[in-house]
Every structure is written in structure tokens, then in C-alpha cells.
Scaffold this active site. Structure first.
Site, PDB file in Angstrom:
ATOM      1  CE  LYS A   1      66.789  14.903  24.320  1.00 39.95           C
ATOM      2  NZ  LYS A   1      66.146  14.442  25.580  1.00 39.95           N
TER       3      LYS A   1
ATOM      4  CE  LYS B   1      69.598  13.573  31.318  1.00 41.64           C
ATOM      5  NZ  LYS B   1      68.560  13.996  30.380  1.00 41.64           N
TER       6      LYS B   1
ATOM      7  CB  THR C   1      58.749  15.722  27.428  1.00 48.29           C
ATOM      8  OG1 THR C   1      59.771  16.604  27.914  1.00 48.29           O
ATOM      9  CG2 THR C   1      59.380  14.626  26.606  1.00 48.29           C
TER      10      THR C   1
HETATM   11  N1  LIG Z   1      60.987  15.125  32.091  1.00 52.16           N
HETATM   12  C1  LIG Z   1      61.246  15.459  30.849  1.00 52.16           C
HETATM   13  O1  LIG Z   1      60.782  16.479  30.347  1.00 52.16           O
HETATM   14  C2  LIG Z   1      62.088  14.596  29.994  1.00 52.16           C
HETATM   15  C3  LIG Z   1      62.401  13.304  30.341  1.00 52.16           C
HETATM   16  N2  LIG Z   1      63.019  12.490  29.433  1.00 52.16           N
HETATM   17  C4  LIG Z   1      63.282  11.098  29.727  1.00 52.16           C
HETATM   18  O2  LIG Z   1      62.056  10.404  29.963  1.00 52.16           O
HETATM   19  C5  LIG Z   1      62.261   9.367  30.911  1.00 52.16           C
HETATM   20  C6  LIG Z   1      61.316   9.553  32.077  1.00 52.16           C
HETATM   21  O3  LIG Z   1      61.581  10.798  32.683  1.00 52.16           O
HETATM   22  P1  LIG Z   1      60.524  11.509  33.638  1.00 52.16           P
HETATM   23  O4  LIG Z   1      59.159  11.163  33.191  1.00 52.16           O
HETATM   24  O5  LIG Z   1      60.930  12.925  33.741  1.00 52.16           O
HETATM   25  O6  LIG Z   1      60.822  10.776  35.006  1.00 52.16           O
HETATM   26  P2  LIG Z   1      59.853  10.625  36.274  1.00 52.16           P
HETATM   27  O7  LIG Z   1      60.759  10.375  37.408  1.00 52.16           O
HETATM   28  O8  LIG Z   1      58.879  11.736  36.355  1.00 52.16           O
HETATM   29  O9  LIG Z   1      59.010   9.311  35.915  1.00 52.16           O
HETATM   30  C7  LIG Z   1      59.600   8.093  35.669  1.00 52.16           C
HETATM   31  C8  LIG Z   1      58.517   7.041  35.632  1.00 52.16           C
HETATM   32  O10 LIG Z   1      59.113   5.786  35.319  1.00 52.16           O
HETATM   33  C9  LIG Z   1      58.710   4.839  36.288  1.00 52.16           C
HETATM   34  N3  LIG Z   1      59.736   3.815  36.405  1.00 52.16           N
HETATM   35  C10 LIG Z   1      60.920   3.843  37.039  1.00 52.16           C
HETATM   36  N4  LIG Z   1      61.574   2.688  36.863  1.00 52.16           N
HETATM   37  C11 LIG Z   1      60.763   1.917  36.094  1.00 52.16           C
HETATM   38  C12 LIG Z   1      60.859   0.620  35.563  1.00 52.16           C
HETATM   39  N5  LIG Z   1      61.937  -0.139  35.783  1.00 52.16           N
HETATM   40  N6  LIG Z   1      59.824   0.136  34.806  1.00 52.16           N
HETATM   41  C13 LIG Z   1      58.735   0.895  34.566  1.00 52.16           C
HETATM   42  N7  LIG Z   1      58.589   2.142  35.040  1.00 52.16           N
HETATM   43  C14 LIG Z   1      59.594   2.637  35.786  1.00 52.16           C
HETATM   44  C15 LIG Z   1      58.488   5.628  37.568  1.00 52.16           C
HETATM   45  O11 LIG Z   1      57.665   4.874  38.441  1.00 52.16           O
HETATM   46  P3  LIG Z   1      57.080   5.486  39.820  1.00 52.16           P
HETATM   47  O12 LIG Z   1      56.004   6.453  39.385  1.00 52.16           O
HETATM   48  O13 LIG Z   1      56.547   4.279  40.496  1.00 52.16           O
HETATM   49  O14 LIG Z   1      58.237   6.143  40.493  1.00 52.16           O
HETATM   50  C16 LIG Z   1      57.799   6.858  36.975  1.00 52.16           C
HETATM   51  O15 LIG Z   1      56.437   6.605  36.754  1.00 52.16           O
HETATM   52  C17 LIG Z   1      63.737   9.418  31.259  1.00 52.16           C
HETATM   53  O16 LIG Z   1      64.445   8.581  30.384  1.00 52.16           O
HETATM   54  C18 LIG Z   1      64.096  10.862  30.972  1.00 52.16           C
HETATM   55  O17 LIG Z   1      65.464  11.034  30.718  1.00 52.16           O
HETATM   56  C19 LIG Z   1      63.376  12.941  28.195  1.00 52.16           C
HETATM   57  C20 LIG Z   1      63.118  14.213  27.818  1.00 52.16           C
HETATM   58  C21 LIG Z   1      62.547  15.185  28.718  1.00 52.16           C
HETATM   59  O1  LIG Z   2      63.935  18.412  31.110  1.00 48.94           O
HETATM   60  C1  LIG Z   2      64.808  19.281  30.999  1.00 48.94           C
HETATM   61  O2  LIG Z   2      64.678  20.456  31.261  1.00 48.94           O
HETATM   62  C2  LIG Z   2      66.156  18.929  30.567  1.00 48.94           C
HETATM   63  C3  LIG Z   2      66.116  18.144  29.362  1.00 48.94           C
HETATM   64  C4  LIG Z   2      66.578  16.782  29.565  1.00 48.94           C
HETATM   65  O3  LIG Z   2      67.249  16.439  30.491  1.00 48.94           O
HETATM   66  C5  LIG Z   2      66.196  15.830  28.547  1.00 48.94           C
HETATM   67  O4  LIG Z   2      65.656  16.239  27.523  1.00 48.94           O
HETATM   68  O5  LIG Z   2      66.455  14.644  28.759  1.00 48.94           O
END
Ligand SMILES: NC(=O)C1=CN([C@@H]2O[C@H](COP(=O)(O)OP(=O)(O)OC[C@H]3O[C@@H](n4cnc5c(N)ncnc54)[C@H](OP(=O)(O)O)[C@@H]3O)[C@@H](O)[C@H]2O)C=CC1
Ligand SMILES: O=C(O)CCC(=O)C(=O)O
Length: 377
Positions: free
Chosen positions: A65, A77, A149
Site C-alpha cells: 500500500k 502492522k 479512508t
Molecule cells: N481506519 C482506517 O483508516 C483503515 C482501516 N482499514 C481496514 O478497514 C477495516 C475496518 O477498520 P476500521 O473501520 O478502522 O475499524 P473499526 O474498529 O473502526 O470498525 C470496525 C467495524 O467492523 C465491525 N465488525 C467487527 N467484526 C465484525 C464482523 N464479524 N462482522 C461485521 N462487522 C464487524 C465493528 O462492529 P462494532 O461497531 O459493533 O464494533 C465496526 O463497526 C479493517 O480491515 C482495517 O484494517 C484499512 C485502511 C485504513
Molecule cells: O490508518 C492508519 O493510519 C494506518 C494505515 C493502516 O493501518 C491501513 O491502511 O490498514
């Protein structure tokens, strides 16, 4: 084969560290995959069922990435084996101990992933510094709060929708995981006229073909509720979410949720990978054969780390959001061009894009994965 090094190939991992402190308890792992481009940036994931293998796969996704996005950072990570919803005081103790355990690991810049937020990054800053995704009061660009994101994903969708031949306005979409990535992707796509027809979180899933009100759902989540508390929708099982007919299906939670067992039930034109590694390689190949365009994670969801990197180097929020838009539009277009010119799967085309830059950087080094120069890290 030597089983002590199960994940190694030409790109890494450079270091794998396990952290353990029984008094808390703290169990965590850090994988620094490849630092040929600079210190590794990648989020910390807190969940009870993480594994070191998942950590390695996520670190590799970060290597690709960061390289594809043209950032001066390698990939890494970290995972912490714990319930992210533990009481705040306890979480603070665990996160602070985790930061202390890695205080000398200068090849890694701490960042947020699932189960972490700006508050956690502030605790890490207080312990060791070397962290991104900070609250604005501490000079950060709060990427999760702002939806960096989701902003990037919404631009990738413009290119993907064009390629698939449907307009974004009116396109039906489903979001699995309504957290930092999922809810903001829904918000930015809603602003472009797309219609959210299904959503889920850790507590369940809902659908409404007439459309779900994104602002209302976000408000519900902000008050500590679940998508299942939303009144004007049918409750469905988490598993049924995959069958909803739509133009865009957006995984935004855990790994491998689209796999050989359920890929045949997806009823969409495109999969936009908001989550990291949400599709098994086999499922991606099957989707390609069916003509479903699958945008790989490290191309579409790079908005967070672009923002994080720009925060690290002192940029403003406005400049960071401009860079996300420009880089993600460009990378999505380039990936499609390589895919078509060389008859590759989307992920193969994306990897070729990232690996070309990585290999050039690695060729400048005495050791391929890292540099020994003072202040390089
Ligand atoms: N944050 C970022 O900027 C980035 C994140 N990502 C990826 O995106 C994904 C989500 O990250 P992020 O949004 O930050 O995480 P968060 O912790 O903010 O949110 C995760 C969400 O997924 C839900 N969840 C957890 N388990 C399940 C499941 N089994 N089925 C359905 N929903 C589920 C959670 O539910 P609840 O609300 O009930 O806890 C929550 O709503 C990850 O794979 C992460 O690596 C990738 C790039 C950047
Ligand atoms: O969200 C970040 O700052 C780190 C980036 C990351 O972990 C991701 O892109 O999955």
C-alpha cells in the site's frame, strides 16, 4: 523447510516481535515487513482472535500500500490479543504497556487499525512519540474521525463504476462493518447519490431496498448503538448480507470474509475492499472469472495511511485530503490499465505496480530490506 521462518520471501518480513507481560496481561505482536522505503507505518489491531499470521499478511498489505501510494514508508502492522471494548482504564493500561514494550523499535511508526482510535494514539504519543492518527489537539489529522479512508474509497468507486458501466448516483451498495472505514465510505458515497441497501456491525445486519439513512445510522453508532437498532429496516443474519443485490459490495471489517464457501452468493457488480485482506485469493480469482471487478485493498483503502504519512511529515488536513484523492484516482486507473494490457487479475496488476517501486528502492540498499544509514529510520 525451516518452520521458524514461515512467512519469508524476497520482500520480508524484516522483523517479527512477540510482546508478553503477564501482569496485565499483554499479548501482542509486531511485524515490520519491509523498510526499504523508510520507517514502516501500519495500524495496531486489537481483537480477541487475531493471529501472528494475520499480522504478517496485514503488514505485507501495508508494504504494498505504502509503495503503491508513493509514500516514503515501509510496511508493518501490530496486533494485540484483547477485547477492544474492555473498560477504558484497562485499555489505557494495555495500550501504554504495548507502546513501552516497543519504545526502541524505531523502524515502526504506531498508527490506528480496528479496535484503536485517536485516544489510543494519544496514549502512545504520551509514552513514546512516533505515532500518527493523533487528535487534532495534539497536532494530528484525526483520520478515523474525518473518514480519510472512506474519502479515498469514494474516489476509487468513481473509476470502478465507470469501468463497470454504471453511474455512482443511484448505485446500490452494501457495507459490512460500520466503523471508521465503513460509515465514512457510506457517507461519502451517499453524498454522490449512491444508495445504502444493507449494513452490518459486530452485533448483526440489516437491509432495506429503498435505502438506509446514512446520517441516522452514523448517529446511532455514535450513541453506542448497533445497526440492528435502526428502525426502518429488516433484520437479517450477518451471513445474509452477502446475498443482497447491489452494484457495490464493501467489506470493511475482518479478513477472509469473502471466501470459497460464500463467494458464489455475492450478487454485485464490484467488490470494493475497504477492509484489509477481506477476500481469499481463490475468491478473487472466482470473482474475476464471473466478471465481478474486485478492487484490491491496498489500492482502494490507502486513504488512511496517506493521511497518516502526511501528518507525520507536517502537512495540513486539506493537503492530505487532496493527496488522497489524486493518488487513489491515479492508482486505480493505473491498476486497471495494467490489468487490461497484461490480462492479469486486479490484484496481480496492483502487486506489479507496488513491487516495481519497491524493487527499485531495494536495489539502492546494501541490505535489500533495510538501510543502515544514520537517521534513515
Ligand atoms: N481506519 C482506517 O483508516 C483503515 C482501516 N482499514 C481496514 O478497514 C477495516 C475496518 O477498520 P476500521 O473501520 O478502522 O475499524 P473499526 O474498529 O473502526 O470498525 C470496525 C467495524 O467492523 C465491525 N465488525 C467487527 N467484526 C465484525 C464482523 N464479524 N462482522 C461485521 N462487522 C464487524 C465493528 O462492529 P462494532 O461497531 O459493533 O464494533 C465496526 O463497526 C479493517 O480491515 C482495517 O484494517 C484499512 C485502511 C485504513
Ligand atoms: O490508518 C492508519 O493510519 C494506518 C494505515 C493502516 O493501518 C491501513 O491502511 O490498514
Amino acid at each position: 523447510m525451516d518452520t521458524s521462518f514461515p512467512y519469508c520471501d524476497q520482500f520480508g518480513p524484516f522483523k517479527v516481535i512477540h510482546l508478553y507481560e503477564p501482569s496485565l496481561p499483554l499479548k501482542a505482536a509486531l511485524v515490520v515487513d519491509n523498510v526499504a522505503l523508510g520507517p514502516a507505518i501500519g495500524g495496531i489491531r486489537m481483537a480477541e482472535d487475531v493471529t501472528t499470521e494475520e499480522c504478517f499478511r496485514l503488514a505485507r498489505a501495508m508494504t504494498y500500500k505504502n509503495a503503491a501510494a508513493g509514500l516514503p514508508h515501509g510496511g508493518g502492522k501490530a496486533v494485540i490479543w484483547a477485547d477492544p471494548k474492555m473498560p477504558p482504564q484497562r485499555k489505557q493500561e494495555v495500550v501504554r504497556a504495548f507502546a513501552q514494550g516497543l519504545r526502541n523499535e524505531e523502524s515502526y511508526v504506531f498508527a490506528p487499525d480496528m479496535g484503536m482510535d485517536e485516544q489510543c494514539m494519544a496514549w502512545i504519543r504520551d509514552e513514546v512519540g512516533r505515532v500518527v492518527g493523533l487528535p487534532s489537539e495534539l497536532g494530528g489529522i484525526p483520520l478515523d474521525e474525518l473518514g480519510a479512508t472512506g474519502w479515498g474509497l469514494s474516489h476509487a468507486v468513481e473509476v470502478i463504476a465507470g469501468e463497470c458501466g454504471f453511474p455512482v448516483a443511484g448505485a446500490r451498495f452494501v457495507v459490512q462493518g460500520f466503523g471508521a472505514v465503513g460509515k465514512h465510505a457510506a457517507r461519502f458515497l451517499g453524498d454522490k447519490g449512491a444508495v445504502l441497501v444493507g449494513a452490518s456491525d459486530s452485533r448483526g445486519a440489516i437491509r432495506n431496498e429503498q435505502g438506509l439513512d446514512v446520517a441516522r445510522l452514523i448517529a446511532l453508532k455514535q450513541q453506542g448503538g448497533s445497526v440492528v437498532d435502526y428502525p426502518d429496516a429488516s433484520a437479517i443474519s450477518a451471513d445474509e448480507l452477502i446475498e443482497i443485490q447491489c452494484e457495490l459490495w464493501i467489506p470493511a471489517a475482518r479478513p477472509d470474509v469473502i471466501n470459497r464457501a460464500n463467494v458464489g452468493r455475492l450478487n454485485t457488480r464490484a467488490v470494493i475492499q475497504g477492509a484489509n485482506i477481506p477476500c481469499t485469493p481463490e475468491a478473487e480469482a472466482l470473482l474475476h472469472r464471473r466478471g465481478v471487478l474486485c478492487l484490491p485493498d491496498f489500492i482502494g483503502n490507502a486513504g488512511g495511511v496517506i493521511c497518516a504519512s502526511m501528518e507525520y511529515h507536517g502537512a495540513t488536513q486539506a493537503t492530505a485530503f487532496e493527496a488522497i484523492e489524486e493518488k487513489i484516482l491515479r492508482n486505480t486507473e493505473q491498476m486497471l490499465a495494467i490489468m487490461k494490457a497484461q490480462s492479469l487479475l486486479p490484484r496481480q496488476a496492483a502487486e506489479s505496480l507496488a513491487q516495481t517501486r519497491l524493487q527499485r528502492a531495494m536495489a539502492y540498499r546494501r541490505y535489500s530490506l533495510f538501510s543502515t544509514a544514520p537517521h534513515f529510520l
